[in-house]
Design a protein around this motif. Structure first.
Motif, mmCIF file in Angstrom:
data_model
loop_
_atom_site.group_PDB
_atom_site.id
_atom_site.type_symbol
_atom_site.label_atom_id
_atom_site.label_comp_id
_atom_site.label_asym_id
_atom_site.label_seq_id
_atom_site.Cartn_x
_atom_site.Cartn_y
_atom_site.Cartn_z
ATOM 1 N N MET A 1 -27.430 13.459 -18.569
ATOM 2 C CA MET A 1 -26.312 13.276 -19.482
ATOM 3 C C MET A 1 -26.618 13.998 -20.786
ATOM 4 N N ILE A 4 -24.628 11.779 -26.321
ATOM 5 C CA ILE A 4 -25.079 10.431 -26.649
ATOM 6 C C ILE A 4 -24.394 10.023 -27.942
ATOM 7 N N GLU A 45 -23.862 6.986 -23.222
ATOM 8 C CA GLU A 45 -24.221 8.303 -22.715
ATOM 9 C C GLU A 45 -23.145 8.750 -21.734
ATOM 10 N N ASP A 47 -21.506 12.529 -19.567
ATOM 11 C CA ASP A 47 -21.755 13.914 -19.174
ATOM 12 C C ASP A 47 -21.035 14.906 -20.068
ATOM 13 N N GLU A 81 -30.253 19.173 -21.651
ATOM 14 C CA GLU A 81 -29.981 17.773 -21.325
ATOM 15 C C GLU A 81 -31.073 16.896 -21.917
ATOM 16 N N SER A 83 -31.624 12.452 -22.377
ATOM 17 C CA SER A 83 -31.065 11.100 -22.332
ATOM 18 C C SER A 83 -31.492 10.318 -23.572
#
Length: 103
Positions: A1, A4, A45, A47, A81, A83
């Motif tokens: 993902m 954020i 979070e 995509d 990417e 997270s």
């Protein structure tokens, strides 16, 4: 993902906000996002930015009050990417310990 955000949605009322905040959090379940609620807000979070904004908008609309205060802080990392957990891990690596202290 890759997107954020920290989302805080709250009714502007004198009494407990818990019931209305729960409605905002529950609204997130309708979207393809992951989230974790903490005492100051909810980390979401997604995509992509469109999904994140739709989820945040639904959370805002879910609160039933004459006045609603919403704060949305977005980290849209476009080059790679990462997270939310990886962001916390990086801070813990720099600290050399967990980034949490119990009182």
């Amino acid at each position: 993902m890759s997107v954020i955000a920290l989302l805080s949605v709250a009714p502007v009322i004198e009494d407990s906000m818990a019931t209305e905040v729960a409605k905002a959090v529950e609204a997130l379940d309708e979207f393809d996002v992951s989230y974790e609620t903490n005492p100051m807000g909810t980390v979401i979070e997604a995509d992509d930015i469109d999904t994140l904004l739709a989820a945040a908008g639904a959370a805002h609309k879910a609160v039933d009050a004459d006045r609603v205060s919403t704060v949305l802080k977005i980290d849209d990392k476009r080059t790679r990417e990462q997270s939310a957990n990886e962001k916390v891990d990086a801070v813990e690596d720099a600290l050399g310990r967990e980034a949490r202290k119990e009182r």
